[in-house]
Design a protein around this motif. Structure first.
Motif, PDB file in Angstrom:
ATOM      1  N   ASP A  58      23.682 -10.347 -18.096  1.00  0.00           N
ATOM      2  CA  ASP A  58      22.578 -11.129 -17.527  1.00  0.00           C
ATOM      3  C   ASP A  58      21.388 -11.200 -18.475  1.00  0.00           C
ATOM      4  OD1 ASP A  58      21.819  -8.510 -17.301  1.00  0.00           O
ATOM      5  OD2 ASP A  58      21.312  -8.605 -15.166  1.00  0.00           O
ATOM      6  N   GLY A  59      21.097 -10.092 -19.162  1.00  0.00           N
ATOM      7  CA  GLY A  59      19.991 -10.115 -20.105  1.00  0.00           C
ATOM      8  C   GLY A  59      20.259 -11.022 -21.292  1.00  0.00           C
ATOM      9  N   ARG A  60      21.507 -11.055 -21.746  1.00  0.00           N
ATOM     10  CA  ARG A  60      21.841 -11.930 -22.864  1.00  0.00           C
ATOM     11  C   ARG A  60      21.770 -13.395 -22.459  1.00  0.00           C
ATOM     12  NH1 ARG A  60      23.519  -7.282 -23.045  1.00  0.00           N
ATOM     13  NH2 ARG A  60      23.883  -6.117 -24.959  1.00  0.00           N
ATOM     14  N   ILE A  61      22.158 -13.691 -21.229  1.00  0.00           N
ATOM     15  CA  ILE A  61      22.021 -15.062 -20.746  1.00  0.00           C
ATOM     16  C   ILE A  61      20.551 -15.453 -20.667  1.00  0.00           C
ATOM     17  CG2 ILE A  61      22.398 -16.569 -18.751  1.00  0.00           C
ATOM     18  CD1 ILE A  61      24.955 -15.042 -18.183  1.00  0.00           C
ATOM     19  N   ALA A  62      19.709 -14.519 -20.215  1.00  0.00           N
ATOM     20  CA  ALA A  62      18.278 -14.807 -20.128  1.00  0.00           C
ATOM     21  C   ALA A  62      17.687 -15.081 -21.504  1.00  0.00           C
ATOM     22  CB  ALA A  62      17.558 -13.643 -19.445  1.00  0.00           C
ATOM     23  N   ARG A  63      18.059 -14.281 -22.511  1.00  0.00           N
ATOM     24  CA  ARG A  63      17.531 -14.502 -23.858  1.00  0.00           C
ATOM     25  C   ARG A  63      18.097 -15.774 -24.468  1.00  0.00           C
ATOM     26  NH1 ARG A  63      17.874  -8.828 -23.678  1.00  0.00           N
ATOM     27  NH2 ARG A  63      20.049  -8.834 -24.380  1.00  0.00           N
ATOM     28  N   LEU A  64      19.342 -16.087 -24.160  1.00  0.00           N
ATOM     29  CA  LEU A  64      19.951 -17.301 -24.698  1.00  0.00           C
ATOM     30  C   LEU A  64      19.273 -18.548 -24.148  1.00  0.00           C
ATOM     31  CD1 LEU A  64      22.246 -18.545 -26.400  1.00  0.00           C
ATOM     32  CD2 LEU A  64      23.669 -18.474 -24.357  1.00  0.00           C
ATOM     33  N   LEU A  65      18.914 -18.509 -22.869  1.00  0.00           N
ATOM     34  CA  LEU A  65      18.274 -19.653 -22.219  1.00  0.00           C
ATOM     35  C   LEU A  65      16.756 -19.588 -22.256  1.00  0.00           C
ATOM     36  CD1 LEU A  65      20.545 -19.954 -19.033  1.00  0.00           C
ATOM     37  CD2 LEU A  65      20.728 -21.224 -21.182  1.00  0.00           C
ATOM     38  N   HIS A  66      16.223 -18.525 -22.891  1.00  0.00           N
ATOM     39  CA  HIS A  66      14.774 -18.294 -22.899  1.00  0.00           C
ATOM     40  C   HIS A  66      14.243 -18.263 -21.460  1.00  0.00           C
ATOM     41  CE1 HIS A  66      14.707 -18.855 -27.243  1.00  0.00           C
ATOM     42  NE2 HIS A  66      15.397 -19.973 -27.082  1.00  0.00           N
ATOM     43  N   GLY A  67      15.009 -17.558 -20.621  1.00  0.00           N
ATOM     44  CA  GLY A  67      14.649 -17.473 -19.208  1.00  0.00           C
ATOM     45  C   GLY A  67      14.174 -16.103 -18.791  1.00  0.00           C
ATOM     46  N   GLU A  68      13.627 -15.314 -19.739  1.00  0.00           N
ATOM     47  CA  GLU A  68      13.089 -14.002 -19.366  1.00  0.00           C
ATOM     48  C   GLU A  68      11.883 -14.170 -18.458  1.00  0.00           C
ATOM     49  OE1 GLU A  68      13.391 -15.108 -22.465  1.00  0.00           O
ATOM     50  OE2 GLU A  68      14.291 -13.609 -23.814  1.00  0.00           O
ATOM     51  N   SER A  69      11.792 -13.312 -17.462  1.00  0.00           N
ATOM     52  CA  SER A  69      10.671 -13.361 -16.530  1.00  0.00           C
ATOM     53  C   SER A  69      10.439 -11.979 -15.954  1.00  0.00           C
ATOM     54  CB  SER A  69      10.938 -14.366 -15.391  1.00  0.00           C
ATOM     55  OG  SER A  69      12.024 -13.952 -14.600  1.00  0.00           O
ATOM     56  N   ARG A  70       9.234 -11.746 -15.484  1.00  0.00           N
ATOM     57  CA  ARG A  70       8.922 -10.472 -14.834  1.00  0.00           C
ATOM     58  C   ARG A  70       9.742 -10.297 -13.560  1.00  0.00           C
ATOM     59  NH1 ARG A  70       7.387  -5.474 -16.067  1.00  0.00           N
ATOM     60  NH2 ARG A  70       6.409  -4.432 -14.298  1.00  0.00           N
ATOM     61  N   PHE A  71       9.959 -11.405 -12.856  1.00  0.00           N
ATOM     62  CA  PHE A  71      10.785 -11.369 -11.656  1.00  0.00           C
ATOM     63  C   PHE A  71      12.197 -10.902 -11.984  1.00  0.00           C
ATOM     64  CE2 PHE A  71      13.915 -13.477  -8.953  1.00  0.00           C
ATOM     65  CZ  PHE A  71      13.507 -13.076  -7.682  1.00  0.00           C
ATOM     66  N   GLY A  72      12.764 -11.432 -13.062  1.00  0.00           N
ATOM     67  CA  GLY A  72      14.115 -11.038 -13.456  1.00  0.00           C
ATOM     68  C   GLY A  72      14.212  -9.574 -13.836  1.00  0.00           C
ATOM     69  N   ALA A  73      13.167  -9.062 -14.515  1.00  0.00           N
ATOM     70  CA  ALA A  73      13.176  -7.660 -14.903  1.00  0.00           C
ATOM     71  C   ALA A  73      13.130  -6.745 -13.679  1.00  0.00           C
ATOM     72  CB  ALA A  73      11.994  -7.368 -15.821  1.00  0.00           C
ATOM     73  N   GLU A  74      12.309  -7.097 -12.703  1.00  0.00           N
ATOM     74  CA  GLU A  74      12.220  -6.288 -11.484  1.00  0.00           C
ATOM     75  C   GLU A  74      13.512  -6.377 -10.686  1.00  0.00           C
ATOM     76  OE1 GLU A  74       9.912  -4.208 -10.746  1.00  0.00           O
ATOM     77  OE2 GLU A  74       8.604  -4.736 -12.423  1.00  0.00           O
ATOM     78  N   LEU A  75      14.079  -7.584 -10.589  1.00  0.00           N
ATOM     79  CA  LEU A  75      15.336  -7.750  -9.862  1.00  0.00           C
ATOM     80  C   LEU A  75      16.450  -6.961 -10.530  1.00  0.00           C
ATOM     81  CD1 LEU A  75      17.003  -9.130  -7.636  1.00  0.00           C
ATOM     82  CD2 LEU A  75      17.326 -11.065  -9.192  1.00  0.00           C
ATOM     83  N   ASP A  76      16.474  -6.940 -11.848  1.00  0.00           N
ATOM     84  CA  ASP A  76      17.510  -6.205 -12.574  1.00  0.00           C
ATOM     85  C   ASP A  76      17.426  -4.716 -12.285  1.00  0.00           C
ATOM     86  OD1 ASP A  76      19.628  -6.303 -14.769  1.00  0.00           O
ATOM     87  OD2 ASP A  76      18.215  -4.859 -15.581  1.00  0.00           O
ATOM     88  N   SER A  77      16.210  -4.163 -12.262  1.00  0.00           N
ATOM     89  CA  SER A  77      16.046  -2.737 -11.980  1.00  0.00           C
ATOM     90  C   SER A  77      16.461  -2.399 -10.554  1.00  0.00           C
ATOM     91  CB  SER A  77      14.594  -2.307 -12.225  1.00  0.00           C
ATOM     92  OG  SER A  77      14.273  -2.409 -13.600  1.00  0.00           O
ATOM     93  N   LEU A  78      16.077  -3.235  -9.602  1.00  0.00           N
ATOM     94  CA  LEU A  78      16.459  -2.985  -8.211  1.00  0.00           C
ATOM     95  C   LEU A  78      17.979  -3.071  -8.043  1.00  0.00           C
ATOM     96  CD1 LEU A  78      13.648  -4.994  -6.368  1.00  0.00           C
ATOM     97  CD2 LEU A  78      13.887  -2.509  -6.504  1.00  0.00           C
ATOM     98  N   ALA A  79      18.587  -4.061  -8.685  1.00  0.00           N
ATOM     99  CA  ALA A  79      20.039  -4.202  -8.595  1.00  0.00           C
ATOM    100  C   ALA A  79      20.751  -3.014  -9.233  1.00  0.00           C
ATOM    101  CB  ALA A  79      20.476  -5.502  -9.265  1.00  0.00           C
ATOM    102  N   ASP A  80      20.226  -2.525 -10.361  1.00  0.00           N
ATOM    103  CA  ASP A  80      20.839  -1.371 -11.019  1.00  0.00           C
ATOM    104  C   ASP A  80      20.748  -0.125 -10.137  1.00  0.00           C
ATOM    105  OD1 ASP A  80      21.381  -2.998 -13.109  1.00  0.00           O
ATOM    106  OD2 ASP A  80      19.949  -2.096 -14.513  1.00  0.00           O
ATOM    107  N   ALA A  81      19.608   0.061  -9.472  1.00  0.00           N
ATOM    108  CA  ALA A  81      19.443   1.236  -8.617  1.00  0.00           C
ATOM    109  C   ALA A  81      20.466   1.247  -7.485  1.00  0.00           C
ATOM    110  CB  ALA A  81      18.027   1.275  -8.053  1.00  0.00           C
TER     111      ALA A  81
END
Length: 281
Positions: free
Chosen positions: A76-99
Motif C-alpha cells: 500500500d505504501g508503494r502504491i501511494a508513492r507511485l501515485l503520489h497519494g501520500e496523506s496524513r489520513f493514509g498514515a493514520e489508517l495504516d497504523s490502525l490497520a496494522d494494530a
C-alpha cells in the motif's frame, strides 16, 4: 485551498482497508475452527475424519489471511508513492490497520487455538501481543527517543516490525500445520513464545529494514534466483516455507544488532569531530 482526500490517495487507502478486512477475516475462520473442534467431541461416525480435516483447513485459512494482510500492508505504501497519494489520513489508517491485523487478530487466533487452555496466563500473553503491537506503532508515529533508536536511513528498524511480529508469533502454528506435533500447540510453549515476540516488538534492538537495503551489483542475479526458489517453495509447501522464513528472520536478529553496533562505532568519530568544530564568525 481544496479540502478532502485527493482521488489518487483512494487506491492505497483501499489496499490498507483490504488488509484490515483480511486480518479480521482470519479471526472469523479461527472462531469457526474452534466451534467445530468443540463439536468434534460430540460427533461419531465416518464423518469424524472429514470434519477434522475441515477444522485444520480453517486454522490454516485463519493464518493465511493474516499473511495476506501482511502482503497488502507491504504494497500500500508503494502504491501511494507511485501515485503520489501520500496523506496524513493514509498514515493514520495504516497504523490502525496494522494494530488490528498484526496485533489483535494474531492474539485472538492464538488464544482460540492454544492459549485458552491456559486461561489466566494465556490471556495475559495474548494481551501482551495485541497491546505491545499498538505501543510499537504509537512509538513509531511519535518518534519517541529518535536520537537513541536505530534509524531507517541506515537500513535498520527499532524492534521487530508488526507484520514480522505476527509471523513470528505464528511460528508454533506454522510448525503444527505440517508436523501435527501436539507440543507446538501446548499453551506452555505458545504462551512464553507469544510474550517473547511481544517484547521483541517493543524492544530497541536493531532489525534490518529490507526496504532500505541495497544489493551489490555482483549478487543481484543470485538474489533474484533465490526469490524464485522461495516463491516456488511457498506455492508447493507454504507452511514449511513460512516456518523456515520465520526462523531465518529470528536468527538474523543478532547479526542485525551487531551490524548496527558497527555502524554506530564508525559514525561516532565523525559525530565527535563535527561537535568540536567552532562556529564560523
Amino acid at each position: 485551498m481544496r479540502r478532502g482526500l485527493p482521488l489518487r490517495a483512494v487506491a492505497p487507502n483501499a489496499v490498507t482497508a483490504l488488509a484490515l478486512c483480511s486480518g479480521l477475516s482470519g479471526v472469523q475462520f479461527a472462531i469457526k475452527a474452534r466451534m467445530m473442534e468443540d463439536g468434534l467431541a460430540l460427533r461419531t461416525g465416518a464423518d469424524l475424519a472429514a470434519l477434522a480435516d475441515r477444522v485444520g483447513m480453517h486454522w490454516q485459512l485463519a493464518a493465511a489471511f493474516v499473511l495476506i494482510a501482511g502482503i497488502l500492508d507491504g504494497i500500500d505504501g508503494r502504491i501511494a508513492r507511485l501515485l503520489h497519494g501520500e496523506s496524513r489520513f493514509g498514515a493514520e489508517l495504516d497504523s490502525l490497520a496494522d494494530a488490528i491485523s498484526f496485533g489483535v487478530s494474531p492474539a485472538l487466533i492464538l488464544y482460540l487455538w492454544s492459549l485458552s487452555s491456559l486461561p489466566r496466563f494465556g490471556w495475559i500473553a495474548a494481551l501482551m501481543l495485541a497491546v505491545f503491537c499498538a505501543l510499537r506503532l504509537a512509538r513509531f508515529n511519535a518518534n519517541i527517543d529518535s536520537d537513541e533508536q536505530p534509524h531507517k536511513s541506515a537500513g535498520f528498524l527499532t524492534g521487530v516490525p508488526a507484520p514480522a511480529g505476527a509471523a513470528l508469533a505464528f511460528l508454533p502454528l506454522f510448525l503444527w500445520f505440517w508436523t501435527e506435533e501436539p507440543l507446538f500447540r501446548s499453551p506452555y510453549v505458545v504462551a512464553p513464545w507469544t510474550a517473547l515476540v511481544a517484547l521483541l516488538m517493543v524492544s530497541s534492538v536493531a532489525t534490518w529494514s529490507w526496504t532500505s537495503m541495497r544489493l551489490r551489483r555482483n549478487i543481484r542475479f543470485e538474489v533474484l534466483a533465490g526469490v524464485v526458489v522461495v516463491g516456488a517453495a511457498a506455492v508447493s509447501a507454504p507452511w514449511h516455507t513460512t516456518s523456515a522464513l520465520s526462523l531465518a528472520y529470528l536468527l538474523a536478529i543478532p547479526f542485525s544488532v551487531a551490524s548496527y553496533a558497527k555502524i554506530r562505532r564508525l559514525r561516532a568519530p565523525t559525530a565527535g569531530a563535527a561537535a568540536v568544530v567552532p562556529p564560523s564568525a
